[in-house]
Design an enzyme around this catalytic site. Structure first.
Site, mmCIF file in Angstrom:
data_model
loop_
_atom_site.group_PDB
_atom_site.id
_atom_site.type_symbol
_atom_site.label_atom_id
_atom_site.label_comp_id
_atom_site.label_asym_id
_atom_site.label_seq_id
_atom_site.Cartn_x
_atom_site.Cartn_y
_atom_site.Cartn_z
ATOM 1 N N HIS A 127 64.956 20.425 87.462
ATOM 2 C CA HIS A 127 65.503 21.654 86.889
ATOM 3 C C HIS A 127 66.884 21.479 86.264
ATOM 4 C CE1 HIS A 127 62.638 24.706 88.558
ATOM 5 N NE2 HIS A 127 62.322 23.665 89.295
ATOM 6 N N CYS B 97 59.399 22.545 85.307
ATOM 7 C CA CYS B 97 58.658 22.767 86.548
ATOM 8 C C CYS B 97 57.402 23.579 86.288
ATOM 9 C CB CYS B 97 59.574 23.430 87.569
ATOM 10 S SG CYS B 97 58.931 23.382 89.239
ATOM 11 N N GLU C 104 68.416 23.508 84.418
ATOM 12 C CA GLU C 104 69.164 24.781 84.403
ATOM 13 C C GLU C 104 69.906 25.030 85.710
ATOM 14 O OE1 GLU C 104 66.183 24.453 85.280
ATOM 15 O OE2 GLU C 104 65.360 26.145 86.387
#
Ligand SMILES: Nc1ncnc2c1ncn2[C@@H]1O[C@H](COP(=O)(O)OP(=O)(O)O)[C@@H](O)[C@H]1O
Ligand SMILES: [Mg+2]
Lengths: 231, 769, 82, 82
Positions: free
Chosen positions: A194, A85, A196
């Site tokens: 994302h 991002c 994560e």
């Protein structure tokens, strides 16, 4: 296995990236933007957020930070780098990856669970995926529309440098449905969604079987750990 | 360090305390600053002379309704009085501080609070809403906590009114911009449309923070010699007289006639400020930190001193300015955002400096704490303020405003929905249900919530569209908190006392359905003008209702906010007491979703249904009717139901739980099906028989204390036994169906999930894209 | 106060979703005579002294390498104002 | 192609966080001669025909009521370019 996570002022997902590295079996090493010492890490993650408020252009001010300059130097030598991002935006502003990211087509910030197709499973961060595997990870950005000149796009397509493409829905108007790309060597990867945020059951995206149980993002970090071990 | 120079120098032209004595009769603009004659006289009384223009500025903002709570104080006291010792068990800090603090076990605590930013959000929706988020987050931070999540409670005008889109876009963009940039997951909120909010939308924002018990900080200056340091953004002309004056005035019905300076928010600066403050707390270099919100430096200096029971000396020339032309009065009143005021022991100054420098945060030493009951403020060598700090911060005027039972009230309550035609047949029932799910108030809110980051932090266990937000506080144990806020303005308009109790009951139930145990309450009381006795009656009733209900449920109010003057012209909004309930859950892995996902589970309706359609979504949205009395709520039963849900979730007996509220059982069934796109077969026959109601009431009544749960077949017997043992009415009304793609309601309709979704999900984008 | 003004515009329509949104909104109001809207930046660099040729050079350099991103934007003017 | 250019800047006495972030970054690189940076908008309205006085009036109206927000911004110039 040490993976560095850079924190710029305004970085938000640094602790999430550190958690993901831990859950994948690595050792996260916090790195500070103002310090050009990358502490001998084996790989680096540029996490999401709003570095320097994303003022001027997303990632533009962070691209000038001492830590980023060191990342640029070491990436040329093959250091695995993942930009997520805002991290992707920093990579683009640093010219480690081509193209640019502009405001979402619909003008709004958008947060959703996004399906992606893994187009290239030969990068440092995607080797544990199957080619064409479809994965589900959260997407959240205001300026995630990927753009590039025709020549660049052609080059990316021809050289198989599109790492991920949006499936079913192009959330931000990205050209060619591009969600993420890689450099020629495959050590630098940037993507808007994302990984994560999809590493721990209970806190990821909904799946057809259970609420918030998606952990497709874990493989990004496991891929790089495996590669580092093997090399 | 030389802050004060006693040498006599040339006068600068500002109004000094000397002038105040030598020119006692100077005309002063107390009226323009919003003070009443007797308030001005009282200031003169306190000081024994006329105030200087700077003192006048300070008193006027601090004695404004927004800062002093002068009309509400006498009623808010009940929240501290109607409590049992048992209720205080988990309360580490109660009302009166920046935010209440609640013990959640394992040595951890949370602090949470909801606040309004209504008027600024009408004038400049984007910045108004953004700075609303910024302000509440600084409140949480000042307690020593790390902010971990936010929520937003929104009320807009009619969806198709030409001005509504402006407000909706601006407000949602503003919250999204500021909250996302701070890295705080948005875990829930409310969105309601009603023309009564047309000229006065409501934008409330809630923040929650967590900390270890020992990290708790109270903002006060109690140690003489400590330094007072202003840090963060520079002080500018923005928002001078903003929040406090705005929030204390009535709007003209024609819209934003006045355009006072609004505040502009910089979430990046605030994010840096958060990290910087947490590092300062952690290093132990500050005695306390006070946030600067409404009333800026006036508020921070006088409150810090007053809270510490000490005094303070301040050199106003030391304030770092964005605009050098600001006068001392303006500096005192400026509401520039992203500023904090720290009290720092002299010998820790070096450490303080190195931390703020690391974060590239600007600071300046304003003065020091003194062992004297005075707040002295100098402008260069001249003294411009010399006051007892308590008189500014805490001993402001208190009013017992006239109260009158509204002239319209009896007629409103007599106009019951009983006369409305009930649906004649199955087709009509099905049509009404499909119509209701596609009204802006019941429709999918993801057009809004998709603009909010719900993932950041990696600890969000529940968020929209589930009934509560839930956030993990301890990664080791899974300990977490659930939060829900509710307010039904229609109910509160029909009966403010009951309306407040109903708001609490709903928020409490929304927390309970997730498996968490409700523990504490916050509120934001949005009302019309306190100068209108009928509004004051509503306020009196609502506060009594909320305080009584908290006592009945045994959970304390930890803090809150009052917003008056919410009206356009003479027309007040519905009284809108937003009530937030915080629950604790020992392991967030145990949380329960609001919809069913598995095939073949049994669906139970817990609680009894009465014919209660007054004030309902059915009455309003199908028949355009509002009148009668809101549903009744028995809080003892509500508590029993919550206990049952908790017990059942501990034993792992429930797969999903969704509370019934607006739109009744019909809407709840559709929502629970839409959650994971899994259908159901429902039969209402047993409900009709047991509760003696008709199909319309079965589908649309808004009776309280009801929850829809799904239970795996293997747990059926156990679950029913649990309900029987606790005396909670429990009726099997259906079974989940993952294959049909239908919600079949026996004798009424087979509704396609795709059709339901289409009606439900396109409404907001149809209106605002 | 002396300042240097840097004007930056997005390269093409395609890269300017904001401009497109504004033009759509104007079209909805019937302003069809406006064929396109483009939104760029106007950046003022303030100085507390007179601006030298060197300053202008510096501004040019910053405009090209920092204030704009040549993948998506063009610097269309750099002017001095006293 | 004829266009009307509307220039908008944040109000002088209000915070301009963008400008501040950029000026901080320039200062970190030692460009202390720049005392402040302010970032506003440059909006082009394109026409496919000659611009009339009426168009300019319309642009003025749009600039004041739609393109800018007079609570926080100032329209500093409206110019015609052929
Ligand atoms: N403005 C908002 N911000 C964040 N979440 C919202 C907002 N409006 C609605 N939601 C979320 O959407 C879901 C549905 O809201 P609602 O129907 O009001 O719930 P309930 O009836 O349980 O109070 C909830 O999860 C709520 O938190
Ligand atoms: Mg609910």
């Amino acid at each position: 296995m040490k993976i560095g996570v850079i924190t710029y002022p305004g970085t938000l997902d640094d602790r999430d990236a550190q958690r993901a590295i831990r859950l994948a079996g690595g050792t996260p090493v916090p790195l500070w933007h103002d310090d050009d010492d990358l502490k001998k890490v084996d790989a680096v993650v540029l996490p999401g957020g709003f570095s320097y408020g994303d003022y001027l252009r997303c990632g533009a001010i962070a691209a000038k930070a001492p830590a980023t300059k060191e990342v640029i130097r070491l990436a040329a030598k093959g250091l695995p780098v993942l930009g997520i991002c805002n991290g992707f935006q920093v990579l683009v502003e640093s010219h480690l990856l081509p193209g640019g990211l502009i405001r979402n087509e619909k003008q709004h910030f958008i947060c959703r669970d996004q399906k992606l197709r893994v187009e290239n499973n030969e990068t440092a961060w995607t080797s544990l995926f199957e080619k064409d595997q479809e994965i589900l990870i959260p997407l959240k950005n205001g300026e995630g529309g990927y753009i590039a000149t025709d020549d660049t796009l052609k080059m990316l397509e021809q050289e198989n440098r599109i790492a991920f493409r949006y499936v079913e829905n192009n959330p931000n108007g990205s050209m060619n449905d591009i969600a993420g790309i890689t450099n020629e060597r495959g050590n630098v990867v940037g993507l808007m969604p994302h990984p994560e945020h999809a590493v721990e059951a209970g806190f990821g995206p909904d799946t057809p079987t259970a609420m918030r149980s998606g952990i497709d993002g874990l493989l990004f970090f496991e891929s790089v750990l495996k590669m580092v071990v093997n090399s | 360090m030389k802050l004060f120079n006693s040498k006599k120098l040339e006068p600068s032209g500002v109004d000094t305390t000397d002038n105040a004595s030598t020119e006692p009769d100077k005309e002063q603009p107390w009226q323009e600053l919003g003070l009443k004659q007797d308030e001005y006289e009282e200031i003169k009384n306190i000081l024994g002379r006329r105030p200087t223009s700077s003192e006048l500025a300070m008193y006027s903002v601090m004695w404004s309704e927004h800062c002093s709570y002068k009309s509400s104080k006498i009623y808010l006291r009940q929240f501290g009085e109607k409590v049992t010792p048992e209720m205080k068990k988990y309360l580490m800090v109660g009302m009166g501080e920046n935010a209440g603090v609640v013990d959640i076990g394992e040595g951890l605590a949370v602090t949470f609070k909801v606040e309004s930013h209504n008027h600024p959000s009408f004038i400049e929706p984007f910045q108004g809403a953004a700075t609303g988020v910024g302000g509440i987050v600084r409140d949480i931070l000042s307690m020593g906590a790390r902010p971990i999540a936010i929520m937003d409670q929104l009320r807009f005008g009619a969806p198709n009114h030409p001005d509504t889109a402006r407000v909706v876009h601006g407000v949602v963009d503003g919250i999204s911009f500021y909250g996302n940039c701070l890295g705080l997951p948005n875990i829930g909120g409310e969105t309601v449309f009603d023309s009564v909010y047309q000229g006065n939308p409501l934008v409330n924002a809630l923040s929650i923070g967590s900390m270890k018990h020992e990290d708790l900080k109270l903002a006060k200056a109690s140690n003489p010699g400590d330094l007072v340091i202003l840090f963060g953004a520079r002080t500018g002309a923005d928002g001078i007289g903003g929040v406090s004056v705005l929030a204390s005035e009535t709007f003209e019905s024609t819209g934003p006639t006045k355009r006072p300076a609004v505040q502009v928010g910089d979430p990046f600066a605030e994010k840096v400020l958060i990290e910087c403050c947490l590092e300062l707390f952690h290093a132990g270099v500050v005695a306390g930190i006070q946030d600067l919100g409404g009333a800026g430096i006036s508020c921070a200096t006088s409150e810090l001193a007053s809270n510490g029971g000490k005094g303070m000396r301040v050199q106003l020339k030391n304030v770092l300015l964005r605009d050098e032309s600001l006068t001392p009065e303006e500096i005192l009143m400026s509401e520039s955002q992203e500023r904090m005021c720290a009290v720092v022991p002299k010998k820790r100054l070096k450490e303080f400096e190195s931390i703020v420098n690391k974060w590239e945060v600007e600071y300046s030493v304003l003065g020091d704490v003194i062992d004297e009951d005075r707040l002295y403020i100098n402008w260069g060598h001249e003294e411009i303020v010399n006051v007892p700090p308590r008189t500014v911060a805490h001993d402001g005027p208190v009013y017992e405003r006239p109260v009158a039972y509204p002239a319209y009230q009896n007629e409103l309550n007599e106009n019951s929905s009983a006369k409305l035609p009930r649906a004649k047949n199955a087709t009509e029932l099905a049509t009404q249900l499909m119509q209701l799910i596609a009204t802006p108030n019941q429709a999918d809110k993801s057009w809004i919530t998709a603009q909010y980051d719900k993932y950041v932090g990696g600890n969000t266990a529940l968020s929209m569209p589930d009934d509560s937000g839930m956030i993990r506080v301890s990664e080791e144990s899974g300990l977490g908190v659930a939060l829900a806020t509710d307010a039904n303005g229609k109910y509160a308009y029909l009966n403010p006392y009951e309306g407040a109790r109903l708001a609490l009951a709903e928020a409490y139930r929304n927390v309970a359905v997730t498996g968490a145990v409700p523990r504490a309450v916050t509120n934001c009381l949005n009302f019309g003008s306190p100068e209108n006795p009928e509004v004051m009656w509503q306020f009196k009733e609502a506060t009594a209702g909320l305080a009584d209900a908290c006592l009945e449920l045994g959970i304390p109010v930890t803090g809150g906010n009052v917003s008056f003057y919410n009206q356009s012209g003479d027309v007040a909004i519905y009284p809108t007491p937003v009530v937030g309930v915080l629950g604790v859950i020992d392991d967030v892995a145990r949380r329960i979703p609001s919809g069913w996902q598995d095939d073949g589970n049994n669906i139970y309706l817990l609680g009894a249904t009465y014919d209660e359609l007054d004030g309902s979504a059915w009455a309003k949205d199908i028949h355009d009717h509002l009148g009668g009395q809101p549903p009744k709520v028995d809080l003892a039963k509500e508590k029993l139901l919550a206990d049952l849900l908790h017990g059942a979730s501990i034993q792992g007996l429930i797969e999903s739980a969704h509370d019934l509220s607006e739109g009744g059982l019909g809407i709840a069934v559709l929502e629970a099906s839409l959650r994971f796109n899994v259908g159901a077969r429902i039969w209402l026959g047993d409900v009709l028989d047991r509760d003696g109601i008709d199909q319309t009431a079965a589908l649309f009544s808004e009776s309280q204390t009801r929850v829809l749960v799904s239970v795996g077949r293997e747990d059926d017997v156990k679950f029913q036994a649990l309900c029987d043992a606790r005396g909670v009415p429990c009726l099997r009304i259906g079974v989940t169906d993952a294959t049909s793609g239908l919600v079949e309601i026996k004798d009424i309709a087979d509704l396609k999930l795709d059709d339901i979704r289409q009606g439900w999900s396109g409404v907001m984008s149809g209106l605002f894209d | 106060m002396p300042k240097i003004i840097v004007e930056i515009m997005p390269k093409q329509d395609l890269l300017d979703p904001q401009g497109k949104a504004v033009s759509n909104s104007l079209h909805r109001e019937g302003k069809k005579e406006i064929t396109a809207v483009r939104i760029g930046k106007r950046i003022e660099l303030h100085f507390d002294r007179e601006i030298t040729d060197q300053d202008l050079e510096m501004a040019k350099d910053q405009a090209a390498n920092f204030l704009s991103n040549d993948v998506i934007e063009d610097v269309i003017a750099i002017t001095k104002e006293d």
